[in-house]
Motif scaffolding. Structure first.
Motif: not given
Length: 367
Positions: A186-202
């Motif tokens: 339910g929480e909200a996440l903002l990812v700055m950068g859609g490389g491998s590290v950012g998309l792994s966070g997604v």
């Protein structure tokens, strides 16, 4: 033994694949025949002098392969075992003893010093010592000398090309969300950068059932991939101030920001996007080691904001890589969607492709 390795001779120079000598394992060391190695931004940061490393030398720190020999005292793995290689730690400092190896007091020396603790190197060329021991491995090579503390034993049926990038980039992004933030449903996440590290966070955010997952990425194909992987929104930074776009989606602001850019202007927008008790996690490596982040002090106090540095996703090496593999096997962490493979001989081309946004995570393989 003679091996092939990608040597960088000077700051900013290309990698050249050359014959080098790899010595025998010393006490506590593990000689690994490398089958695959991930290409990570940290390798390039060392190549360009943004992180310290002696040259000429060999980097590479997302290796995976098969154990070929072990030094005295090694009990964790045996010859023939499949292993993934990750960051090196001392095991003796207060952080290591508290189960926080990513914050090992000796991290910089052990991972960027280019030599063993006794000053020697496992790699040489023409009788001259090379910079080695990068992240305790220097795995841009056909074989690498690792350490008992930074090898993770894999199942006998493990796919080594898929296992390799777990050693740094994948575990950093996923660990930031799952360990450092401990983000909840339910929480909200903002990812700055859609490389491998950012998309792994997604992917980690999807696995944790977060309610809002926003990715900021200039490359359209990566924005599309982010949505396919489960992001609820993908923002083009060229479409207007990022914080305004974020607030249009979630007026109260986000709970967490995962910044992979290490860009001061981007971080300003990140701060303007967080809500009360929001947290900004820093994982990017800045081009200038002296870079600083400006913190708006009154908003920081009013919001109760936190800014935290994150190393390797706060990973406990012998556990977290296995957790990610188990999630992947259960279909809950499809990080294979991020990976493309190229022959090791195409290292420089792979760097160019990744920089151009043509690939998210390249894994280099040996025949």
């Amino acid at each position: 033994m003679q091996i092939k390795a990608a040597v960088v001779h000077e700051v900013g120079g290309d990698f050249t694949i050359e014959d080098v000598e790899l010595g025998d394992p010393q006490s506590g060391e593990v000689l690994v025949e490398i089958a695959a190695v991930g290409l990570c931004h940290t390798d390039l940061a060392a190549q360009h002098g943004h992180l310290p490393f002696p040259m000429p030398g060999v980097v590479g720190h997302e290796g995976a392969g098969v154990v070929k020999a072990v030094g005295e005292g090694v009990t964790k793995v045996a010859v023939g075992d499949k292993v993934a290689l990750t960051f090196n730690t001392c095991g003796e400092c207060p952080s290591c003893k508290k189960g926080e190896p990513a914050y090992c007091v000796n991290f910089m020396a052990l991972n960027f010093g280019g030599v063993r603790p006794d000053g020697s190197s496992a790699l040489s060329q023409g009788g001259t010592q090379l910079g080695a021991n990068f992240f305790g491995q220097s795995s841009f090579a056909t074989a690498a000398m690792a350490n008992q503390r930074n090898v993770v034993k894999l199942p006998a049926d493990a796919d080594l090309a898929l296992s390799a990038p777990l050693g740094c980039g994948i575990q950093t992004g996923a660990g930031a969300v799952m360990n450092s933030f401990d983000a909840q449903g339910g929480e909200a996440l903002l990812v700055m950068g859609g490389g491998s590290v950012g998309l792994s966070g997604v992917l980690a955010a999807v696995a944790r059932n977060l309610g809002t997952i926003i990715v900021v990425e200039p490359v359209a194909a990566r924005r599309e991939l982010a949505i396919e992987l489960g992001a609820t929104h993908a923002i083009d930074p060229a479409a207007g101030p990022v914080s305004e776009q974020v607030r249009a989606i979630i007026p109260a602001g986000v709970d967490y920001v995962l910044d992979t850019t290490a860009n001061a202007a981007v971080l300003g927008e990140a701060f303007a996007s967080i809500g009360y008790r929001g947290t900004i996690g820093l994982v990017g490596v800045p081009a200038d080691p002296e870079s600083v982040m400006a913190v708006p002090m009154i908003p920081a106090q009013v919001l109760g904001a936190r800014v935290i540095g994150i190393v390797e996703g706060d990973s406990n090496l012998d556990e977290f890589i296995g957790e990610l593999q188990a999630l992947h096997a259960a279909g809950k962490f499809p990080y294979d969607r991020l990976i493309s493979t190229r022959p090791f001989s195409e290292l420089n081309q792979a760097i160019a492709a990744q920089a151009a946004g043509e690939a998210v995570k390249v894994v280099l393989t040996h025949n």
